[in-house]
Design an enzyme around this catalytic site. Sequence first.
Site, PDB file in Angstrom:
ATOM      1  N   GLY A  36      -8.556   5.194  -5.814  1.00 33.05           N
ATOM      2  CA  GLY A  36      -8.603   6.640  -6.054  1.00 33.05           C
ATOM      3  C   GLY A  36      -7.315   7.170  -6.679  1.00 33.05           C
ATOM      4  CD  GLU A  83     -12.366   1.658  -6.440  1.00 36.40           C
ATOM      5  OE1 GLU A  83     -12.044   0.902  -7.374  1.00 36.40           O
ATOM      6  OE2 GLU A  83     -11.859   2.787  -6.284  1.00 36.40           O
TER       7      GLU A  83
END
Length: 284
Positions: A134, A158
């Site tokens: 993020g 991720e």
Amino acid sequence: MASLCRLICNNVKRAMPTARHMSAKAGPLVDVAVDGDGIAIVTMQRLPVNSLNLELLQELDKALVDVGKNKSKGMILASASPTVFSAGLDIMEMYKPDPKRVELFWTTLQGVWLKLFGSTYPTAAAINGHAPAGGCLLSISCEYRVMATGKYTIGLNETALGIVAPMWFMDSLTSVIPQRQAEIALTTGKMFTVDEALKVGLIDETASGKDDAVAKCKQFIERFDKIPPLARSYTKQKVRSRALSWLNKNREADLKEFLQFVNSPIVQQSLEMYMAMLKQKAAK
Ligand SMILES: CC(C)(COP(=O)(O)OP(=O)(O)OC[C@H]1O[C@@H](n2cnc3c(N)ncnc32)[C@H](O)[C@@H]1OP(=O)(O)O)[C@@H](O)C(=O)NCCC(=O)NCCS
């Protein structure tokens, strides 16, 4: 005609440097300071690592709206940590989540991305440290990235956590680096060193430290001083329209997919192991 004139006038006003020095505290987790040139510096200050929990995302959302309302010339996203831009999504928001809160968490993240990626004002990220997941997403949603040199890394990792990055994360990455490099980076969960990031175009410039990074971001924003703001912002919106309209049209489906993932036992297990690994590393 009159409304077009009003739009142009408003935008011309926005382009004029403001003489005043304005500083406003947005909240405990995000500071907003507008400098004498009318550039807003939005600093994440959820120490130690600016992991993006619901409250930090809500404050970021508000800061992005305020920067637009205050007609700032542009926005620089920065971090108060000396070594971490942002550690990405707060894993604790996703580990054994409260159903209502995790839903709000994700929809708030969607809102922050839509506002940042689609902002009418120019944006740049002063990346003075690590920017995984993020953290990388926030920076690649800006128009320009300057990263401090050091043993820092940046990337969308991720898959390494067993999470599939949503479409809009991927769209953000392919808006910055070529699709082939983006695909390999996404599927391998690659974290780029500063040199690698510069070489592939994931960052635009390097800097000797935070002050230098902020100064270089300002130089980028000042490039627009002589560009008519309305033409600039429409052009940006058009370039980014496919990615923006995808999420605008698919917010519900995207949320559903995230909730399905996050609630699956295998993802919960991966998150537990990853948290344990982080704690073990921190304890050393
Ligand atoms: C960002 C990073 C490189 C910084 O390293 P560092 O400066 O050595 O800091 P630490 O790893 O010691 O982290 C400091 C604290 O933040 C916690 N933390 C780090 N990233 C976090 C995250 N994304 N969510 C929640 N907590 C996190 C650590 O567990 C540690 O907690 P503790 O002090 O209670 O032990 C490292 O924390 C990291 O890689 N974090 C995970 C990034 C990531 O994969 N995010 C993806 C989320 S989907």
